[in-house]
Design an enzyme around this catalytic site. Structure first.
Site, PDB file in Angstrom:
ATOM      1  N   TRP A  81       0.824  -1.211   0.000  1.00 30.64           N
ATOM      2  CA  TRP A  81       0.000   0.000   0.000  1.00 30.64           C
ATOM      3  C   TRP A  81       0.855   1.257   0.000  1.00 30.64           C
ATOM      4  O   TRP A  81       0.531   2.231  -0.677  1.00 30.64           O
ATOM      5  CB  TRP A  81      -0.998   0.001   1.160  1.00 30.64           C
ATOM      6  CG  TRP A  81      -2.013  -1.093   1.018  1.00 30.64           C
ATOM      7  CD1 TRP A  81      -2.205  -2.143   1.868  1.00 30.64           C
ATOM      8  CD2 TRP A  81      -2.968  -1.275  -0.046  1.00 30.64           C
ATOM      9  NE1 TRP A  81      -3.215  -2.951   1.398  1.00 30.64           N
ATOM     10  CE2 TRP A  81      -3.698  -2.450   0.233  1.00 30.64           C
ATOM     11  CE3 TRP A  81      -3.274  -0.565  -1.213  1.00 30.64           C
ATOM     12  CZ2 TRP A  81      -4.715  -2.927  -0.606  1.00 30.64           C
ATOM     13  CZ3 TRP A  81      -4.291  -1.044  -2.049  1.00 30.64           C
ATOM     14  CH2 TRP A  81      -4.983  -2.205  -1.736  1.00 30.64           C
ATOM     15  N   ASP A  96      -2.069   6.715   6.145  1.00 26.85           N
ATOM     16  CA  ASP A  96      -3.088   5.803   5.641  1.00 26.85           C
ATOM     17  C   ASP A  96      -3.438   4.857   6.788  1.00 26.85           C
ATOM     18  O   ASP A  96      -2.665   3.971   7.128  1.00 26.85           O
ATOM     19  CB  ASP A  96      -2.522   5.030   4.439  1.00 26.85           C
ATOM     20  CG  ASP A  96      -3.494   3.972   3.906  1.00 26.85           C
ATOM     21  OD1 ASP A  96      -4.594   3.809   4.471  1.00 26.85           O
ATOM     22  OD2 ASP A  96      -3.128   3.303   2.907  1.00 26.85           O
ATOM     23  N   LYS A 100     -12.638  -1.803   6.140  1.00 24.77           N
ATOM     24  CA  LYS A 100     -11.898  -2.679   7.053  1.00 24.77           C
ATOM     25  C   LYS A 100     -12.488  -2.609   8.467  1.00 24.77           C
ATOM     26  O   LYS A 100     -12.848  -3.618   9.032  1.00 24.77           O
ATOM     27  CB  LYS A 100     -10.410  -2.307   7.087  1.00 24.77           C
ATOM     28  CG  LYS A 100      -9.747  -2.098   5.726  1.00 24.77           C
ATOM     29  CD  LYS A 100      -9.377  -3.362   5.019  1.00 24.77           C
ATOM     30  CE  LYS A 100      -9.004  -3.249   3.556  1.00 24.77           C
ATOM     31  NZ  LYS A 100      -8.069  -2.260   3.118  1.00 24.77           N
TER      32      LYS A 100
HETATM   33  C1  LIG Z   1      -7.370  -1.855   1.744  1.00 26.22           C
HETATM   34  C2  LIG Z   1      -6.318  -0.820   1.861  1.00 26.22           C
HETATM   35  C3  LIG Z   1      -6.164   0.193   0.901  1.00 26.22           C
HETATM   36  C4  LIG Z   1      -7.005   0.266  -0.347  1.00 26.22           C
HETATM   37  O1  LIG Z   1      -8.220   0.789  -0.062  1.00 26.22           O
HETATM   38  P1  LIG Z   1      -9.299   1.071  -1.208  1.00 26.22           P
HETATM   39  O2  LIG Z   1     -10.392   1.678  -0.382  1.00 26.22           O
HETATM   40  O3  LIG Z   1      -9.659  -0.245  -1.805  1.00 26.22           O
HETATM   41  O4  LIG Z   1      -8.714   2.002  -2.182  1.00 26.22           O
HETATM   42  C5  LIG Z   1      -5.197   1.134   1.100  1.00 26.22           C
HETATM   43  N1  LIG Z   1      -4.393   1.106   2.176  1.00 26.22           N
HETATM   44  C6  LIG Z   1      -4.501   0.148   3.117  1.00 26.22           C
HETATM   45  C7  LIG Z   1      -3.591   0.163   4.302  1.00 26.22           C
HETATM   46  C8  LIG Z   1      -5.465  -0.844   2.990  1.00 26.22           C
HETATM   47  O5  LIG Z   1      -5.577  -1.795   3.919  1.00 26.22           O
END
Ligand SMILES: *Cc1c(COP(=O)(O)O)cnc(C)c1O
Length: 378
Positions: A122, A189, A213
């Protein structure tokens, strides 16, 4: 009135619904399981939101009904994370992946440079998007050992435009527990660990997280941003990618993801009723410890991440004898345990134990691991 006739039909149909569905232990990494109460209330609201005779799917995003929902959602975010007043809370679309581009577009001037910590897939994706917008430097990376740890020996330069990192590495099962010290804006993030543990929001200037999540169904991205860092990049920004446009419009520049915001709000209510982030953090610590202890004890399994950096949300592990992995997957499936297959870049298994995964699910997985060990070492 027609509406009541319709309602009558709905109610009749609803009676035949199975409301107590036997649920599986879903350890999937995302979209993830949400609390049962949330599923029940959200399905009721799809049929008839708070006795309005309207489905939550059809209410106007400018209606009084939605005003109440989005106001409560924002209030709960602020309350549960103690968000300072100077920060805006936004509910956007496009997932965390859109934030990979939106953050540099808003924060990185032509003559500046952005800094990133590379802790896995990511982060790498975030870097790729930033590079399209301006100069980008990776300060440290754990790619040398397949991202099984968090690099700690790096310094954040004071002349960079911002520093970005991923607080929880969903794929590799590592987590940053200590916020890096920085004199420049920090962008994080938090897609896979937001609301799982207490944080000091003022340590950050931009927090973003895809809902799917720990928060709600996919479709909504939570953004918490310090307004002071905006409007300084000099970039031309399309309105949909401009934080200031969304702040000005109260997350309603265009039609927001109404259902995802509503369901996330229900999850936040559930979290508040449980006692908030402090209480869920304690549960998450116990769940993670229970699982890691079994992985350590069990002769068949081993964890992939360094002890100090092991994620409380995504537990990654493999088997000493890789030939047995497919068999264990089947063994677990017979016990209603699903979603534990590891990401292809790590292999083995990954059990995602987000907020709504109860200790009973973790215990079911631990029991399966113990029974499998008994069977194999007899
Ligand atoms: C799942 C995830 C993403 C991607 O998220 P989307 O909403 O599908 O764009 C980005 N960063 C992390 C840490 C993730 O777990």
């Amino acid at each position: 009135m027609l509406i009541f006739d319709l309602k009558g039909v709905f109610i009749k149909k609803r009676k035949s619904f199975k409301t107590e569905i036997k649920m599986k232990h879903n350890f999937g990494a995302g979209p993830s399981n949400l609390p049962q109460e949330v599923y029940k209330e959200a399905s009721q609201a799809i049929l008839n939101l708070n006795d309005t005779g309207l489905s939550v799917l059809e209410i106007s995003h400018r209606s009084k009904e939605f005003d109440e929902i989005i106001i409560e959602a924002e209030r709960l975010v602020r309350e549960l994370l103690h968000v300072p007043r100077a920060y805006s809370v936004l509910f956007l679309q496009g997932g965390a992946s859109t934030q990979f581009a939106m953050a540099p577009l808003n924060l990185l001037p032509k003559d500046g440079y952005a800094t990133y910590l590379d802790t896995g897939a990511w982060s790498t994706k975030a870097v790729k998007q930033a590079e399209k917008i301006g100069e980008t430097k990776i300060l440290a990376s754990s790619s040398d050992r397949n991202y099984s740890y968090i690099p700690k020996d790096f310094e954040i330069p004071s002349d960079a435009s911002y520093f970005h990192y991923t607080s929880n590495n969903t794929i590799f099962g590592t987590e940053v527990f200590e916020t890096p010290k920085s004199s420049i804006p920090v962008v994080v993030d938090m897609s896979s660990d937001i609301f799982s543990r207490e944080i000091e929001v003022s340590d950050f200037d931009l927090i973003y997280a895809g809902a799917q999540k720990n928060l709600g169904p996919a479709g909504m991205t939570l953004v918490i941003i310090n307004d002071d860092i905006l409007g300084k990049s000099g970039n031309i920004i399309p309105s949909m990618l401009d934080y200031q446009a969304h702040i000005k419009a109260g997350s309603r520049y265009n039609t927001p993801p109404v259902f995802s915001i509503y369901t996330s709000m229900l999850t936040l209510r559930w979290l508040k009723q449980k006692g908030g982030v402090q209480v869920i953090e304690k549960e998450n610590i116990v769940k993670a410890r229970t699982l890691y202890e079994e992985i350590e004890r069990n002769t068949l399994f081993k964890a992939t991440a360094d002890v100090t950096d092991r994620s409380r949300m995504n537990v990654t592990f493999v088997m000493e004898n890789g030939d047995l992995e497919a068999e264990f997957l089947e063994f677990a499936k017979k016990r209603e345990i699903v979603g534990i297959k590891g990401h292809r870049s790590v292999g083995g298994f990954r059990a995602s134990i987000y907020n709504s995964i109860g200790i009973q699910s973790v215990n079911a997985l631990v029991d399966a691991m113990q029974e499998f060990e008994e069977q194999k070492t007899k």
